[in-house]
Structure formats: structure tokens, C-alpha cells
Motif scaffolding. Structure first.
Motif, PDB file in Angstrom:
ATOM      1  N   TYR A  73      -7.845   1.920   0.840  1.00  0.00           N
ATOM      2  CA  TYR A  73      -8.442   1.680  -0.474  1.00  0.00           C
ATOM      3  C   TYR A  73      -9.926   2.002  -0.618  1.00  0.00           C
ATOM      4  CZ  TYR A  73      -4.071  -0.838  -1.316  1.00  0.00           C
ATOM      5  OH  TYR A  73      -2.749  -1.167  -1.457  1.00  0.00           O
TER       6      TYR A  73
ATOM      7  N   TRP B 246      -4.495   6.971  -4.424  1.00  0.00           N
ATOM      8  CA  TRP B 246      -3.386   7.740  -3.850  1.00  0.00           C
ATOM      9  C   TRP B 246      -3.836   9.161  -3.525  1.00  0.00           C
ATOM     10  CZ3 TRP B 246       1.127   5.782  -2.223  1.00  0.00           C
ATOM     11  CH2 TRP B 246       2.167   6.659  -1.925  1.00  0.00           C
TER      12      TRP B 246
ATOM     13  N   PRO C 182      -1.678   3.083  -0.332  1.00  0.00           N
ATOM     14  CA  PRO C 182      -2.070   2.097  -1.340  1.00  0.00           C
ATOM     15  C   PRO C 182      -0.905   1.648  -2.207  1.00  0.00           C
ATOM     16  CG  PRO C 182      -2.930   4.262  -1.885  1.00  0.00           C
ATOM     17  CD  PRO C 182      -2.400   4.356  -0.500  1.00  0.00           C
TER      18      PRO C 182
ATOM     19  N   LYS D 153      -2.450   1.204  -6.643  1.00  0.00           N
ATOM     20  CA  LYS D 153      -2.977   2.542  -6.450  1.00  0.00           C
ATOM     21  C   LYS D 153      -3.869   3.058  -7.572  1.00  0.00           C
ATOM     22  CE  LYS D 153      -0.408   6.170  -7.159  1.00  0.00           C
ATOM     23  NZ  LYS D 153      -1.014   6.608  -8.450  1.00  0.00           N
TER      24      LYS D 153
END
Length: 325
Positions: free
Chosen positions: A145, A194, A206, A209
Motif C-alpha cells: 500500500y 493496484w 492490495p 485498492k
């Protein structure tokens, strides 16, 4: 739809406060999944019951937050994780040092598989904190992330048909702050996690996302799309994180918080969460938790855990359940 081998129906919905509390929509989703969802074989091997496509909406006016009251949600842990995302760092050492174990199971599983050592989670985390070299070897999650949010890689021509990675990539969070401030009507206020080219380097691709933000009538609303959602354990944290992101951005951009819209793709409950589901669906939501932000830092990257205070939160008891890795 449910199969003959599916779990039995849970107890009838409590009638007190029914349909009036914002949390009821979460409980209704949980009940729908457990009673009507498809039973599926999943990546973890545990098995799930799943529906595809779900939506929840929460009004964030007057400090309101989607903090579940039918079980205790450790909002400080969720906030520490979110602030860690904003640093762009990807090693669990910083989290473990704060007692946050959300991400420990994935590196621990890899360590056990590759070394054969059946180390406990507690001992593994302690070693991550105490031994920097060990943490560098075993504690990194790959470009998850925060890395994508604050340093999405960019490649530039280097001559002879070759490309080189730019020293610093795109800081999507910084860009969205500027975009909201300077072009509030844009439909491009997006933070995306993503990155297809780097998925295989991530401990876990993720789940939450895509974030998109929308300005109207002086209010900032946000939409969070999750490709995969563990409703029992993950979603309570995801709802908090999505609302927190909106609150922080709104403060930084001189706007009022609007609404959190949450959308799920594969929205599921694990089959080994039967006791949690039954316990939580027997409870009635109550109370109106509110978040106060004590100061306005210079940038969205400068918030500290001490800046956040929750009031009006008197949750029912925590419900433990295993995490599927």
C-alpha cells in the motif's frame, strides 16, 4: 446461493434499534453473506461464503465515524497502520515496535516455511524489533500500500532503448491533496494501490485498492473500492481507515467531511468465523462514536497518533477469530 452443506441460519435479527443505527447495514451484510452467499474454495484453503458486489454508506458529519459498536474495534491500531501507510515504508519493524501485529502473519509464515523454525509470533515480532538485520531480511512486505500511494514507480528513457527507474516516483497522496485544493471539480481525485507490474513482489496484493474523492457543497466525500473483503476481521478496520482518510484530507483542504461510500467486490466471511458471526449478529448496535482531530499539521504526512481522540465509544466485548493467511 446457499448449498445443502452450508452453515445453518443464525439467530433472528434483534428488534431493538433495528434499522435506525448506521451499523445495522454492516450487520445486514454479514447476515446476507452467511445465509445466502456462495460457498467457495479460496486462496487460504479455509473456505468462505461470499457475495459479489456490496455497498455501505456512512455520513461523517459532526465527527461521526463508522466505528463498530457490536464488538470492540481497536481504532488506535487501525490508525497506526494508516499513518504507517502514509510513510511509504514497507517493513513491519515500525509496526511491531508499536505493538501492531496486523501484518506480522505474512512474514512469519514465510519465515517458518523457508527456515523450518516453528517460532512463535511473539518471539518473531520481538526479534524483528530488536535485530535490524533480521528485520531487513524477514520483515519487508514488498511494495504494498504505502509504497504505491507515495512512491508509484516511474521509468524514463535512458538511451539505447533502455529505461531507468526515476529516483522518486509519483506521490499520489500529495497529488490528490493538491488536486482537491486547486481543482475540486475534478473526477481524478484517485489514490490507487493496484500496480499490476509489482503484484508478485507484494506479501499480499492490495485489498482496499482504490480510493476516489468527490467535492460538493463544501464537503469532501470518498469512495473506497475493495476487490476482496474479509467482512468479520478486515472490514471494520477498512471502514475506519477510509473515513479517517476523508477526515484528514478534508481538514487539509478546508472542507467538511461528507460521506464514506464503501464498495466490495468479493465480499466474504470465512467458514471458521461461525462463532464470531453468531455472536455479533445477536448484538444490537448502540452509541455514536465521534472522532476529534486535535491539531492541523502542516501536511497530511505529519499527523501523529496523539492527534486523534475518539469520544462516545462504548463497544461491546471483543470477539476473537483466526486470521486466514
Amino acid at each position: 446461493m446457499a448449498t445443502a452443506a452450508s452453515p445453518s441460519r443464525v439467530s433472528p435479527r434483534p428488534t431493538s434499534n433495528e434499522g435506525t443505527h448506521p451499523e445495522q447495514q454492516y450487520l445486514d451484510l454479514m447476515r446476507r453473506i452467511w445465509e445466502e452467499g456462495d460457498e467457495r474454495v479460496d486462496r487460504t484453503g479455509v473456505g468462505t461464503r461470499s457475495v459479489f458486489g456490496a455497498q455501505l454508506r456512512f455520513d461523517l458529519a459532526d465527527g461521526a465515524m463508522p466505528l463498530l459498536t457490536t464488538k470492540r474495534v481497536y481504532w488506535k491500531t487501525a490508525t497506526r497502520e494508516f499513518l504507517w501507510f502514509l510513510t511509504g515504508r514497507t517493513n513491519i519493524r515500525e509496526l511491531c515496535a508499536q505493538g501492531v501485529e496486523i501484518w506480522t502473519d505474512w512474514p512469519l509464515d514465510r519465515y517458518r516455511r523457508e527456515t523450518g523454525e516453528d517460532i512463535s509470533r511473539k518471539d518473531f515480532s520481538a526479534r524483528i524489533v530488536a535485530d535490524e538485520e533480521f528485520a531487513l531480511r524477514w520483515g519487508d512486505l514488498g511494495p504494498v500500500y504505502g509504497k504505491q500511494w507515495t512512491d508509484w514507480p516511474v521509468y524514463e528513457p535512458a538511451g539505447n532503448g533502455l529505461f531507468a527507474q526515476r529516483e522518486r516516483g509519483v506521490n499520489q497522496v500529495a497529488d490528490v491533496v493538491e488536486s482537491i485544493r486547486n481543482n475540486p471539480g475534478s473526477r481524478r481525485h484517485i489514490v490507487e494501490g493496484w500496480n499490476v507490474a509489482e503484484l508478485d513482489q507484494m506479501a499480499l496484493p492490495p485489498c482496499h485498492k482504490t480510493y476516489q474523492f468527490h467535492v460538493a457543497d463544501g464537503k469532501l466525500s470518498g469512495l473506497l473500492y475493495q476487490r476482496s473483503c474479509d467482512v468479520a476481521l478486515g472490514l471494520p478496520f477498512n471502514l475506519w481507515g477510509g473515513a479517517l482518510f476523508i477526515r484528514m484530507l478534508a481538514q487539509q483542504c478546508d472542507l467538511e467531511p461528507g460521506e464514506l461510500v464503501w464498495m466490495g467486490g468479493d465480499t466474504h466471511l470465512y467458514l471458521n468465523h461461525a462463532e464470531l458471526v453468531a455472536a455479533q449478529l445477536s448484538r444490537v448496535p448502540d452509541g455514536s462514536p465521534k472522532l476529534e482531530i486535535a491539531r492541523r499539521p502542516e501536511s497530511i504526512f505529519d499527523y501523529r497518533i496523539e492527534d486523534f481522540e475518539v469520544t462516545g465509544y462504548a463497544p461491546q466485548a471483543h470477539i476473537a477469530a483466526p486470521v486466514a493467511v
